[in-house]
Design a protein around this motif. Structure first.
Motif, PDB file in Angstrom:
ATOM      1  N   THR A 198       0.799  -1.230   0.000  1.00 38.39           N
ATOM      2  CA  THR A 198       0.000   0.000   0.000  1.00 38.39           C
ATOM      3  C   THR A 198       0.827   1.273   0.000  1.00 38.39           C
ATOM      4  OG1 THR A 198      -0.196  -0.023   2.421  1.00 38.39           O
ATOM      5  CG2 THR A 198      -1.902  -1.170   1.152  1.00 38.39           C
ATOM      6  N   ARG A 199       2.046   1.222   0.524  1.00 42.21           N
ATOM      7  CA  ARG A 199       2.865   2.435   0.585  1.00 42.21           C
ATOM      8  C   ARG A 199       4.027   2.432  -0.396  1.00 42.21           C
ATOM      9  NH1 ARG A 199       2.800   4.149   7.032  1.00 42.21           N
ATOM     10  NH2 ARG A 199       0.578   4.703   7.043  1.00 42.21           N
ATOM     11  N   PHE A 200       4.450   1.246  -0.809  1.00 43.14           N
ATOM     12  CA  PHE A 200       5.554   1.170  -1.769  1.00 43.14           C
ATOM     13  C   PHE A 200       5.091   0.718  -3.149  1.00 43.14           C
ATOM     14  CE2 PHE A 200       7.643   1.189   2.281  1.00 43.14           C
ATOM     15  CZ  PHE A 200       8.836   1.864   2.068  1.00 43.14           C
ATOM     16  N   GLY A 201       3.839   0.332  -3.271  1.00 39.20           N
ATOM     17  CA  GLY A 201       3.308  -0.027  -4.578  1.00 39.20           C
ATOM     18  C   GLY A 201       3.818  -1.340  -5.131  1.00 39.20           C
ATOM     19  N   ILE A 202       4.199  -2.282  -4.266  1.00 35.62           N
ATOM     20  CA  ILE A 202       4.694  -3.592  -4.703  1.00 35.62           C
ATOM     21  C   ILE A 202       3.524  -4.576  -4.654  1.00 35.62           C
ATOM     22  CG2 ILE A 202       6.348  -5.438  -4.250  1.00 35.62           C
ATOM     23  CD1 ILE A 202       8.051  -3.291  -2.778  1.00 35.62           C
ATOM     24  N   ALA A 203       3.114  -5.081  -5.788  1.00 33.24           N
ATOM     25  CA  ALA A 203       1.880  -5.865  -5.861  1.00 33.24           C
ATOM     26  C   ALA A 203       1.944  -7.147  -5.031  1.00 33.24           C
ATOM     27  CB  ALA A 203       1.571  -6.197  -7.322  1.00 33.24           C
ATOM     28  N   ARG A 204       3.022  -7.915  -5.173  1.00 30.29           N
ATOM     29  CA  ARG A 204       3.176  -9.170  -4.413  1.00 30.29           C
ATOM     30  C   ARG A 204       4.591  -9.220  -3.848  1.00 30.29           C
ATOM     31  NH1 ARG A 204       2.579 -14.513  -6.509  1.00 30.29           N
ATOM     32  NH2 ARG A 204       2.208 -15.034  -4.319  1.00 30.29           N
ATOM     33  N   PRO A 205       4.793  -8.632  -2.686  1.00 30.05           N
ATOM     34  CA  PRO A 205       6.152  -8.539  -2.145  1.00 30.05           C
ATOM     35  C   PRO A 205       6.773  -9.909  -1.896  1.00 30.05           C
ATOM     36  CG  PRO A 205       4.622  -7.119  -0.946  1.00 30.05           C
ATOM     37  CD  PRO A 205       3.797  -7.999  -1.825  1.00 30.05           C
ATOM     38  N   ASN A 206       8.042  -9.999  -2.202  1.00 27.05           N
ATOM     39  CA  ASN A 206       8.827 -11.194  -1.916  1.00 27.05           C
ATOM     40  C   ASN A 206       9.730 -10.880  -0.732  1.00 27.05           C
ATOM     41  OD1 ASN A 206       9.956 -13.763  -2.132  1.00 27.05           O
ATOM     42  ND2 ASN A 206      11.545 -13.065  -3.550  1.00 27.05           N
ATOM     43  N   ILE A 207       9.538 -11.586   0.383  1.00 32.96           N
ATOM     44  CA  ILE A 207      10.220 -11.252   1.630  1.00 32.96           C
ATOM     45  C   ILE A 207      11.136 -12.399   2.038  1.00 32.96           C
ATOM     46  CG2 ILE A 207       9.901 -10.693   4.075  1.00 32.96           C
ATOM     47  CD1 ILE A 207       7.089  -9.618   3.278  1.00 32.96           C
ATOM     48  N   LEU A 208      12.403 -12.075   2.284  1.00 29.96           N
ATOM     49  CA  LEU A 208      13.338 -13.045   2.841  1.00 29.96           C
ATOM     50  C   LEU A 208      13.304 -12.938   4.358  1.00 29.96           C
ATOM     51  CD1 LEU A 208      16.474 -12.559   0.537  1.00 29.96           C
ATOM     52  CD2 LEU A 208      14.480 -14.037   0.196  1.00 29.96           C
ATOM     53  N   ARG A 243       4.489 -14.400  -0.237  1.00 33.41           N
ATOM     54  CA  ARG A 243       5.751 -14.885  -0.809  1.00 33.41           C
ATOM     55  C   ARG A 243       6.834 -14.720   0.250  1.00 33.41           C
ATOM     56  NH1 ARG A 243       6.982 -11.683  -5.994  1.00 33.41           N
ATOM     57  NH2 ARG A 243       8.447 -13.386  -6.378  1.00 33.41           N
ATOM     58  N   LEU A 244       7.196 -15.838   0.887  1.00 35.24           N
ATOM     59  CA  LEU A 244       8.121 -15.817   2.015  1.00 35.24           C
ATOM     60  C   LEU A 244       9.141 -16.932   1.864  1.00 35.24           C
ATOM     61  CD1 LEU A 244       5.402 -15.519   4.817  1.00 35.24           C
ATOM     62  CD2 LEU A 244       6.845 -13.649   3.975  1.00 35.24           C
ATOM     63  N   SER A 245      10.387 -16.612   2.168  1.00 35.73           N
ATOM     64  CA  SER A 245      11.421 -17.650   2.176  1.00 35.73           C
ATOM     65  C   SER A 245      11.275 -18.503   3.426  1.00 35.73           C
ATOM     66  CB  SER A 245      12.801 -16.982   2.182  1.00 35.73           C
ATOM     67  OG  SER A 245      13.078 -16.451   3.471  1.00 35.73           O
ATOM     68  N   THR A 257      22.916 -12.519  -4.895  1.00 36.75           N
ATOM     69  CA  THR A 257      22.056 -13.532  -5.507  1.00 36.75           C
ATOM     70  C   THR A 257      20.746 -13.665  -4.755  1.00 36.75           C
ATOM     71  OG1 THR A 257      23.988 -14.750  -6.310  1.00 36.75           O
ATOM     72  CG2 THR A 257      21.905 -15.941  -6.200  1.00 36.75           C
ATOM     73  N   CYS A 258      20.808 -13.744  -3.429  1.00 37.80           N
ATOM     74  CA  CYS A 258      19.589 -13.858  -2.628  1.00 37.80           C
ATOM     75  C   CYS A 258      18.734 -12.599  -2.717  1.00 37.80           C
ATOM     76  CB  CYS A 258      19.940 -14.132  -1.164  1.00 37.80           C
ATOM     77  SG  CYS A 258      20.475 -15.810  -0.821  1.00 37.80           S
ATOM     78  N   LEU A 259      19.396 -11.444  -2.686  1.00 39.65           N
ATOM     79  CA  LEU A 259      18.658 -10.182  -2.635  1.00 39.65           C
ATOM     80  C   LEU A 259      18.093  -9.752  -3.984  1.00 39.65           C
ATOM     81  CD1 LEU A 259      21.021  -8.114  -0.306  1.00 39.65           C
ATOM     82  CD2 LEU A 259      18.865  -9.221   0.316  1.00 39.65           C
ATOM     83  N   ALA A 260      18.565 -10.368  -5.058  1.00 39.16           N
ATOM     84  CA  ALA A 260      18.200  -9.900  -6.398  1.00 39.16           C
ATOM     85  C   ALA A 260      16.691  -9.883  -6.621  1.00 39.16           C
ATOM     86  CB  ALA A 260      18.879 -10.767  -7.457  1.00 39.16           C
ATOM     87  N   GLN A 261      15.987 -10.877  -6.086  1.00 46.06           N
ATOM     88  CA  GLN A 261      14.544 -10.965  -6.310  1.00 46.06           C
ATOM     89  C   GLN A 261      13.741 -10.581  -5.055  1.00 46.06           C
ATOM     90  OE1 GLN A 261      13.476 -11.534  -9.396  1.00 46.06           O
ATOM     91  NE2 GLN A 261      15.646 -11.688  -9.961  1.00 46.06           N
ATOM     92  N   ALA A 262      14.414 -10.074  -4.031  1.00 46.14           N
ATOM     93  CA  ALA A 262      13.732  -9.780  -2.768  1.00 46.14           C
ATOM     94  C   ALA A 262      13.287  -8.324  -2.719  1.00 46.14           C
ATOM     95  CB  ALA A 262      14.650 -10.083  -1.592  1.00 46.14           C
ATOM     96  N   ASP A 263      12.122  -8.103  -2.151  1.00 45.64           N
ATOM     97  CA  ASP A 263      11.638  -6.745  -1.927  1.00 45.64           C
ATOM     98  C   ASP A 263      11.963  -6.253  -0.530  1.00 45.64           C
ATOM     99  OD1 ASP A 263      10.231  -6.287  -4.475  1.00 45.64           O
ATOM    100  OD2 ASP A 263       9.006  -7.972  -3.808  1.00 45.64           O
TER     101      ASP A 263
END
Length: 338
Positions: A198-208, A243-245, A257-263
């Motif tokens: 809602t505040r960053f506009g990320i539709a489906r956040p990927n969280i590590l 979407r959670l590791s 490598t890990c952070l490349a796809q993480a929000d």
């Protein structure tokens, strides 16, 4: 769907000066030397700001805040809502009698955000020890603002290329394991995912998600919090579409490598995640409090008492915090209008 910015995006940002003996007043005077796209209003003692401007040899015209229709101030000017210090502040010298003043500026600013007078709050650093020395229990901005505004606060620091949120904030390390309960962890992840959308506009956040123990517990040989608490919460939320590791070893998850796809990364405690972020972005990082009904950002550093009044304080983090507050305000308004 409309994506235009409404006039609400021009509402003012309110600032607090933090510890009067630190670099907070310096930073406020310094950032007032440039124009800003929205009005900036500072809640402070006018004598404090004028004295610090004199020490820094910078021009400063303080203007009484006339209300919500005011345009942005010119360079060298600053809108003011005055609050009185009980005794003058001496740069670099802490004074516990200033504690009530510091908290009063925060209270006024937070209430102003709650009633819609300000779009967001940006805070300069405070000295927790000085406030506690005054006999006032104070663990930090994050917790104090939550008391005023309600909600469950989640601290997140950002810099270009990295966002790190915390499952626990200002706790002694010995208290961290007991504080990581399934309920708290689930609430934290729900707030983090919600605000990323809602505040960053990320539709489906990927969280590590970091584990608590070395090597994320090494299958229970170095601790069972990952097995007994963290993993079950992650499994529950994944069933809802999060979407959670899995719990990851903190010593290896902060790699490209890990952070490349993480929000965002969720660290379990303060010094697990923030040293990495501050190494990557110190001076440009921003502290954001999620989970509150107001937008609040802050600098990534402390009061730097030896630099107060010297002219050597770097405004980079405060400038980034103001820009981040403006962006969050506008993005939130766009989402609400969508």
């Amino acid at each position: 769907m409309t994506t235009h910015r409404t006039p609400e995006s021009d509402r003012p940002i309110v600032l607090t000066t933090g510890e009067p003996a630190g670099i907070g007043p310096d930073l406020i005077v310094q950032i007032a030397q440039q124009p800003w796209p929205v009005p900036l209003v500072v809640i402070a003692d006018p004598n404090l700001l004028q004295q610090r401007a004199h020490q820094l040899k910078l021009p400063l015209q303080l203007r009484t805040w006339p209300g919500p229709d005011a345009p942005p101030a010119d360079a060298g000017q600053l809108y003011l809502r005055p609050t009185t210090l009980p005794t003058p502040a001496i740069p670099g010298q802490l004074n516990p009698t200033h504690a009530a003043y510091i908290l009063e500026t925060l209270r006024q600013a937070a209430n102003g955000c709650l009633n819609g007078a300000y779009a967001a709050l940006v805070t300069a650093p405070v000295h927790k020890g000085n406030i506690n020395d005054a006999g006032i229990t104070f663990s930090g901005h994050t917790e104090y603002l939550a008391e005023i505004t309600g909600g469950m606060p989640v601290m997140m620091l950002t810099c270009p290329g990295l966002r790190v949120a915390l499952a626990t904030t200002h706790l002694p390390l010995s208290q961290v394991p007991a504080a990581i309960t399934a309920e708290r962890l689930e609430q934290t992840l729900r707030i983090l995912e919600h605000d990323l959308r809602t505040r960053f506009g990320i539709a489906r956040p990927n969280i590590l998600v970091a584990g608590l123990n070395p090597h994320a517990g090494e299958q229970g040989h170095l601790g069972r919090e990952e097995i007994d608490i963290i993993a079950p919460v992650l499994d529950t939320l994944r069933q809802e579409g999060y979407r959670l590791s899995p719990p990851l070893p903190a010593d290896t998850l902060f790699n490209p490598t890990c952070l490349a796809q993480a929000d965002a990364v969720l660290a379990m405690y303060h010094d697990q995640g923030l040293p990495v972020l501050k190494h990557k972005g110190f001076g440009t990082a921003v502290n954001i409090t999620l989970g509150l009904p107001i937008i609040r950002t802050s600098v990534d550093h402390g009061t730097a008492l030896p630099l107060a009044g010297s002219g050597q304080a770097d405004t980079g983090s405060l400038e980034a915090a103001i820009h981040q507050a403006i962006a969050l305000t506008r993005n939130t308004l766009i989402k609400a209008d969508a």
